[in-house]
Design an enzyme around this catalytic site. Sequence first.
Site, short mmCIF file in Angstrom:
data_model
loop_
_atom_site.label_atom_id
_atom_site.label_comp_id
_atom_site.label_asym_id
_atom_site.label_seq_id
_atom_site.Cartn_x
_atom_site.Cartn_y
_atom_site.Cartn_z
N CYS A 1 53.87 6.94 18.11
CA CYS A 1 54.26 5.48 17.32
C CYS A 1 54.19 5.61 15.95
O CYS A 1 53.21 6.88 15.32
CB CYS A 1 53.15 4.92 17.60
SG CYS A 1 52.75 3.90 18.75
N ARG B 1 60.31 9.98 15.38
CA ARG B 1 58.75 10.24 16.20
C ARG B 1 58.98 9.82 17.64
O ARG B 1 58.66 10.42 18.33
CB ARG B 1 57.53 8.87 15.47
CG ARG B 1 57.80 10.00 13.83
CD ARG B 1 57.01 8.76 13.63
NE ARG B 1 55.23 9.28 13.91
CZ ARG B 1 54.17 9.98 14.08
NH1 ARG B 1 54.23 11.01 12.02
NH2 ARG B 1 53.60 9.71 14.36
N TRP C 1 55.12 3.61 20.77
CA TRP C 1 55.43 4.42 22.37
C TRP C 1 55.11 3.68 23.22
O TRP C 1 53.83 3.98 23.11
CB TRP C 1 55.54 5.49 21.27
CG TRP C 1 56.41 6.64 22.51
CD1 TRP C 1 57.44 6.88 22.92
CD2 TRP C 1 55.39 7.17 23.79
NE1 TRP C 1 57.87 7.73 23.80
CE2 TRP C 1 56.41 7.72 24.21
CE3 TRP C 1 54.17 7.17 23.80
CZ2 TRP C 1 55.90 9.34 24.77
CZ3 TRP C 1 53.96 8.02 24.72
CH2 TRP C 1 54.74 8.75 25.93
N ASN D 1 48.19 3.64 15.98
CA ASN D 1 48.66 4.60 16.39
C ASN D 1 47.14 5.07 17.47
O ASN D 1 46.22 5.47 16.34
CB ASN D 1 49.23 5.34 15.57
CG ASN D 1 50.26 5.29 14.60
OD1 ASN D 1 50.91 4.53 14.88
ND2 ASN D 1 50.50 6.21 14.04
N GLY D 2 47.48 5.80 18.60
CA GLY D 2 47.01 6.54 19.05
C GLY D 2 46.06 5.78 20.29
O GLY D 2 47.59 5.19 20.86
N GLU E 1 62.12 27.83 26.90
CA GLU E 1 62.86 26.72 25.95
C GLU E 1 64.38 27.11 26.59
O GLU E 1 64.73 25.40 25.91
CB GLU E 1 62.91 27.90 24.27
CG GLU E 1 63.47 26.99 23.59
CD GLU E 1 62.28 25.54 22.54
OE1 GLU E 1 62.51 24.99 22.42
OE2 GLU E 1 61.30 25.50 24.15
N LYS F 1 64.95 22.47 26.17
CA LYS F 1 66.55 22.08 25.44
C LYS F 1 67.82 21.37 26.03
O LYS F 1 67.68 19.91 25.63
CB LYS F 1 66.54 22.83 24.79
CG LYS F 1 66.23 23.49 23.24
CD LYS F 1 65.89 22.08 22.35
CE LYS F 1 64.03 22.14 22.19
NZ LYS F 1 63.07 22.61 22.31
N GLU G 1 65.19 18.16 27.84
CA GLU G 1 64.99 17.03 26.48
C GLU G 1 65.72 15.96 26.34
O GLU G 1 65.72 14.73 26.26
CB GLU G 1 64.02 17.39 25.72
CG GLU G 1 62.67 18.21 25.38
CD GLU G 1 62.34 18.93 23.89
OE1 GLU G 1 61.33 19.23 23.76
OE2 GLU G 1 63.07 19.48 23.92
N HIS H 1 61.64 35.73 44.65
CA HIS H 1 60.18 34.99 45.71
C HIS H 1 60.63 33.51 45.17
O HIS H 1 59.00 32.81 45.73
CB HIS H 1 58.88 35.27 45.29
CG HIS H 1 59.02 36.98 45.09
ND1 HIS H 1 58.49 37.65 46.13
CD2 HIS H 1 59.19 37.36 44.06
CE1 HIS H 1 58.03 38.63 44.71
NE2 HIS H 1 58.26 38.89 44.51
N LYS I 1 58.74 12.26 18.99
CA LYS I 1 58.27 13.77 18.49
C LYS I 1 57.01 14.37 17.81
O LYS I 1 56.64 15.73 18.41
CB LYS I 1 59.28 13.19 16.31
CG LYS I 1 59.43 14.95 15.70
CD LYS I 1 60.23 15.59 16.47
CE LYS I 1 60.10 17.07 15.60
NZ LYS I 1 60.80 18.29 16.43
#
Length: 682
Positions: A2, A33, A102, A129-130, A553, A557, A560, A576, A677
């Site tokens: 947020c 964000r 968000w 926010n939170g 990584e 990407k 995401e 395995h 973000k």
Amino acid sequence: MCGIFAYLNYCAPRDRRYVLEVLLNGLRRLEYRGYDSSGIALDADLPPPGSVAAYAGAPPLVFCQEGKIDNLVRSVYSEVDEKCVNLDATFSVHAGIAHTRWATHGVPAPMNSHPQSSGAGDEFLVVHNGIITNYEILKETLVRHGFTFESDTDTEVIPKLAKFVFDQARDGEGDMTFSQVVMEVMRQLEGAYALIFKSPHYPNELIACKRGSTLILVVNEVSDQNRAKSFQNVKSLTTNGNPKEFFFSSDLCAIVEHTKNYLAIEDNEIIHIKDGSVSILRFDKEKEKPASVQRALSVLEMEVEQIKKGSYDHFMQKEIHEQPHSLTTTMRGRLKDSGVVLGGLKEHLKTLRRNRRVIFIGCGTSYNAALAARPFVEELTGIPVTMEVASDLLDRQGPIYREDTAVFVSQSGETADTLLALEYALEKGALCVGVTNTVGSTLSRKTHCGIHINAGCEIGVASTKAYTSQIVVMAMIALAIGSDQLSTQPRRESIITGLSSLPSTTNWINNLPCHVSEVLKLDAEMKDLASSLIDSESLLVFGRGYNYATALEGALKVKEVALMHSEGMLAGEMKHGPLALVDENLPIIVIATRDSCFSKQKSVIQQLLSRKGRLIIMCSEGDISAVGPSASCRVIQVPEVADCLQPVINIIPLQLLAYHLTVLRGFDVDQPRNLAKSVTTQ
């Protein structure tokens, strides 16, 4: 996640249109964000003289909308026309608040957007926010007192609680200041939050407070209504009645165009703006009255150009191509005379060397960067290194001791799980080191020492340049800690030479080649590869040794931004289980650049080829014949650098691949679905 933005002008006449555009532009700066709805609140006109009013100030105008900020803009101007709101009306003092949400509690919808209201008349409005962890208990209490809830959010309890406190004081014929109302609300709240309150009962005032989430204050003194002068310290804010502009934001990117001086609000501080003055109070739940405090301002080292795309189509594309420059700034002034100088660690090097264990703690991309650094930290320091995902460490309450060094890695410095793990490590008495990109962040303020990666502002949700700068910073930390060991001196010197060859400026040190710039020339090749993978449903990436983190990584990407199922796997574990997935349709990237695991990766390639695997092999330049691919394999050749720095080079083609896959598949590159973000909630 947020985003919060607020604006108050004092004795600096501004029309309503100007205030509206300042608020909307602030939200645009916070878009990166991640969000799914947005809203703003500003003042309507005062009621005519002699009319009965429910409160002292003008009634608020509240606008909320689901989706992108452009939806909010269209909605605002449509409603303004319908309500015949005069946008040219001028105010010498006006307070407006804005928010990007968000979703955590309740689906994206106007009723769940912020500002959240106390009810009919909007007597108290809050942006938040939170997460309020005890909101259900508070909601039950307020319902018993006659309050009706209209949203599914945890936030709605806050403005309703403020109204409850205010009404109780008024019924008892007692007056409460705005800050007293907010303090009583804070006494009841549990969880993490950054809040801004607006109320027509307290016209032209704003109150901000925080616990755990970031919030920033900016004040400009205005001369000639056009030119802004920044204050040098907080004390000066209360010593004159000159025209001023006040800004609150949850992100430095939203205020860089207004000033370079800012105040990072601390936990449990209450910032009260009234009559052109700023009061800073320290809230203590155990004490009835707060203490007044004085604070110094910090200087923001950021330019407006850093938060613009320039000639690029997307921020992610820009930030991938900025890596030669970002790595240069990461190392600038830190590599000297064949050694490493890290001012942020200088006073703690002896402690770092004698501690019995290093614990890397992070989430997502930051965790992967730490994982890439683990092998050479162990090699150069001789200290065992363990890896911890921050949320898992907290869930397990894993053992941390006073003799440990806990290294916390976070691009934003505000990642909720990482900060909670930091509090846990501080309680256990460990030496806590921060690695972050954000000066003034909570992580940088609460750790004992640390290093800023200086990668520059990163707007795209998918981290790119911060990842490579994090690896380089942790390489320099390993070099600094191990600099007292003669046995590793040749190795350290070769790594320092390798670091010098990474960035963009060819003459930066000894006219060394620029390997990052070279690998970026693979852009067109990666676009062509992406076009061949556009219809694939899954992607596997195999790596080992230094490049196990690269596999994780690279797959992250793709996952995401391209919204394609992808998995990074340790090549040693291929037999395995994962080998059962291999067929001629599943694309598999194998990272086989030159290092101690090279021969093992060649064996992996042969095993995959024997099962008709659809391979994409990443190898060092000139190694095509050595890895022995068949005609059906795609090959990505990358420059060869020191083995421990190879992950910095190898990740860039995978970043480019993820970017082009996303564009070709028609998805949002910079704001991928459901992601944010800065993850400021658990």
